[in-house]
Design a protein around this motif. Sequence first.
Motif, PDB file in Angstrom:
ATOM      1  N   UNK A 226      -7.849  -6.045  -7.999  1.00 32.81           N
ATOM      2  CA  UNK A 226      -6.634  -6.462  -8.390  1.00 32.81           C
ATOM      3  C   UNK A 226      -5.855  -5.168  -8.257  1.00 32.81           C
ATOM      4  N   UNK A 227      -6.600  -4.014  -8.205  1.00 29.98           N
ATOM      5  CA  UNK A 227      -5.596  -2.826  -8.033  1.00 29.98           C
ATOM      6  C   UNK A 227      -6.537  -1.618  -7.412  1.00 29.98           C
ATOM      7  N   UNK A 228      -6.218  -0.685  -6.900  1.00 32.41           N
ATOM      8  CA  UNK A 228      -7.085   0.361  -6.015  1.00 32.41           C
ATOM      9  C   UNK A 228      -6.144   1.531  -6.020  1.00 32.41           C
ATOM     10  N   UNK A 229      -7.550   2.708  -5.903  1.00 23.67           N
ATOM     11  CA  UNK A 229      -6.866   4.033  -5.760  1.00 23.67           C
ATOM     12  C   UNK A 229      -8.013   4.467  -5.106  1.00 23.67           C
ATOM     13  N   UNK A 230      -7.696   4.948  -3.683  1.00 23.74           N
ATOM     14  CA  UNK A 230      -8.667   5.356  -2.723  1.00 23.74           C
ATOM     15  C   UNK A 230      -8.391   6.989  -2.616  1.00 23.74           C
ATOM     16  N   UNK A 231      -9.282   7.869  -2.505  1.00 23.76           N
ATOM     17  CA  UNK A 231      -9.024   9.456  -2.285  1.00 23.76           C
ATOM     18  C   UNK A 231     -10.212   9.532  -1.159  1.00 23.76           C
ATOM     19  N   UNK A 232      -9.751   9.560   0.139  1.00 25.05           N
ATOM     20  CA  UNK A 232     -10.669   9.796   1.201  1.00 25.05           C
ATOM     21  C   UNK A 232     -10.935  11.440   1.452  1.00 25.05           C
ATOM     22  N   UNK A 233     -10.348  12.161   0.939  1.00 29.25           N
ATOM     23  CA  UNK A 233     -10.982  13.678   1.047  1.00 29.25           C
ATOM     24  C   UNK A 233     -12.020  13.799   0.042  1.00 29.25           C
ATOM     25  N   UNK A 234     -12.053  13.132  -1.149  1.00 26.59           N
ATOM     26  CA  UNK A 234     -13.208  13.356  -2.071  1.00 26.59           C
ATOM     27  C   UNK A 234     -14.281  12.082  -2.033  1.00 26.59           C
ATOM     28  N   UNK A 235     -14.010  11.223  -0.927  1.00 24.84           N
ATOM     29  CA  UNK A 235     -14.619   9.922  -0.758  1.00 24.84           C
ATOM     30  C   UNK A 235     -14.708   9.121  -2.194  1.00 24.84           C
ATOM     31  N   UNK A 236     -13.730   8.834  -3.007  1.00 26.26           N
ATOM     32  CA  UNK A 236     -13.550   8.075  -4.156  1.00 26.26           C
ATOM     33  C   UNK A 236     -12.854   6.856  -4.075  1.00 26.26           C
TER      34      UNK A 236
ATOM     35  N   UNK B 274       0.801  -1.065   0.004  1.00 28.22           N
ATOM     36  CA  UNK B 274       0.099   0.037  -0.091  1.00 28.22           C
ATOM     37  C   UNK B 274       0.975   1.579   0.039  1.00 28.22           C
ATOM     38  N   UNK B 275       0.572   2.236  -0.975  1.00 29.84           N
ATOM     39  CA  UNK B 275       1.353   3.402  -0.900  1.00 29.84           C
ATOM     40  C   UNK B 275       0.437   4.480  -0.176  1.00 29.84           C
ATOM     41  N   UNK B 276       0.740   5.259   0.488  1.00 36.28           N
ATOM     42  CA  UNK B 276      -0.154   6.065   1.596  1.00 36.28           C
ATOM     43  C   UNK B 276       0.431   7.461   1.273  1.00 36.28           C
ATOM     44  N   UNK B 277      -0.508   8.367   1.054  1.00 31.09           N
ATOM     45  CA  UNK B 277      -0.157   9.808   0.769  1.00 31.09           C
ATOM     46  C   UNK B 277      -0.916  10.415   2.109  1.00 31.09           C
ATOM     47  N   UNK B 278      -0.146  10.424   3.187  1.00 31.55           N
ATOM     48  CA  UNK B 278      -0.853  11.153   4.422  1.00 31.55           C
ATOM     49  C   UNK B 278      -1.443  12.523   4.384  1.00 31.55           C
ATOM     50  N   UNK B 279      -0.843  13.583   3.678  1.00 31.92           N
ATOM     51  CA  UNK B 279      -1.339  14.966   3.564  1.00 31.92           C
ATOM     52  C   UNK B 279      -2.378  14.978   2.681  1.00 31.92           C
ATOM     53  N   UNK B 280      -2.607  14.273   1.770  1.00 36.87           N
ATOM     54  CA  UNK B 280      -3.917  14.388   0.928  1.00 36.87           C
ATOM     55  C   UNK B 280      -4.645  13.218   1.082  1.00 36.87           C
ATOM     56  N   UNK B 281      -4.464  12.164   1.936  1.00 33.24           N
ATOM     57  CA  UNK B 281      -5.272  11.215   2.307  1.00 33.24           C
ATOM     58  C   UNK B 281      -5.573  10.281   1.448  1.00 33.24           C
ATOM     59  N   UNK B 282      -4.717   9.942   0.657  1.00 33.99           N
ATOM     60  CA  UNK B 282      -4.817   9.056  -0.480  1.00 33.99           C
ATOM     61  C   UNK B 282      -3.992   7.592  -0.406  1.00 33.99           C
ATOM     62  N   UNK B 283      -4.691   6.473  -0.782  1.00 35.81           N
ATOM     63  CA  UNK B 283      -3.912   5.347  -0.720  1.00 35.81           C
ATOM     64  C   UNK B 283      -3.955   4.629  -2.009  1.00 35.81           C
TER      65      UNK B 283
ATOM     66  N   UNK C 268     -11.630   3.817  -6.397  1.00 38.67           N
ATOM     67  CA  UNK C 268     -11.609   3.181  -7.653  1.00 38.67           C
ATOM     68  C   UNK C 268     -10.858   1.608  -7.701  1.00 38.67           C
ATOM     69  N   UNK C 269     -11.573   0.737  -8.034  1.00 40.68           N
ATOM     70  CA  UNK C 269     -11.241  -0.678  -7.984  1.00 40.68           C
ATOM     71  C   UNK C 269     -11.054  -1.157  -9.635  1.00 40.68           C
ATOM     72  N   UNK C 270      -9.851  -1.608  -9.825  1.00 42.46           N
ATOM     73  CA  UNK C 270      -9.671  -2.215 -10.978  1.00 42.46           C
ATOM     74  C   UNK C 270      -9.354  -3.669 -11.140  1.00 42.46           C
ATOM     75  N   UNK C 271      -9.517  -4.262 -12.234  1.00 39.80           N
ATOM     76  CA  UNK C 271      -9.023  -5.638 -12.380  1.00 39.80           C
ATOM     77  C   UNK C 271     -10.324  -6.650 -12.097  1.00 39.80           C
ATOM     78  N   UNK C 272     -10.184  -7.703 -11.369  1.00 40.78           N
ATOM     79  CA  UNK C 272     -11.195  -8.704 -10.980  1.00 40.78           C
ATOM     80  C   UNK C 272     -11.683  -8.188  -9.812  1.00 40.78           C
TER      81      UNK C 272
ATOM     82  N   UNK D  11      -5.992  -6.155  -3.360  1.00 40.50           N
ATOM     83  CA  UNK D  11      -6.448  -5.397  -2.214  1.00 40.50           C
ATOM     84  C   UNK D  11      -7.619  -6.181  -1.761  1.00 40.50           C
ATOM     85  N   UNK D  12      -7.895  -5.711  -0.502  1.00 39.75           N
ATOM     86  CA  UNK D  12      -9.114  -6.129   0.178  1.00 39.75           C
ATOM     87  C   UNK D  12      -9.582  -5.165   0.806  1.00 39.75           C
TER      88      UNK D  12
END
Length: 204
Positions: free
Chosen positions: A178-188, A151-160, A190-194, A166-167
Amino acid sequence: MFALLRDAWERLSIYLPLVLMVLLALGTYWLVRNAPTLAQPAAVRPVNHEPDYFMRNFSVKTFDANGRLRSDIRGEQAWHYPDTDTLEIQKAHIRSLNEQGHVTVSTAKRALSNADGSEVQLFGDAVVVREPVKGADGRMLPRLELRSEFLHAYTNVERVRSHLPVELLRSGDRFTADRMDYDNLDRLLQLDGRVRGTVTGRAP
């Protein structure tokens, strides 16, 4: 006798400037040979990716300009690498707080953090947990847990982000991808793959 001495002096005086020039040249040459030389600048040694210090059973805290705690990084061992100004941590436990004081806890077998803890890469049994918080509309947002081998976490912008499977666990719901991009500030999210999910049907 006097005439001979005067004649010899006149002849010598003709060569006197030449003799003085030769002596001056020899003196200059001697000074150049014996003058101290300027120290040559030392060759710049390339910075190797080797730690310049390490810590055991440590805790490193960072604060913002107002003195508020932003992150608390703990671990069993850590090595600092000066060429990248990064901290490699064994058995990492990282607690981050945003501007509103919301808490996010990250753990992993190994972590790589930049100098201020604003960017952290988690390796091996990586887990990022956002504790329950009150949203902008006043509703409580449930606990959110992300799990992966990376997991790659960007704490200042609250993104992982993660490029590995991923689970996601949230209020009884479970999603995998299979892949993920989570934006906590915008509550978005994105899950990719299966992508697979189990939804409990309960209101958040």
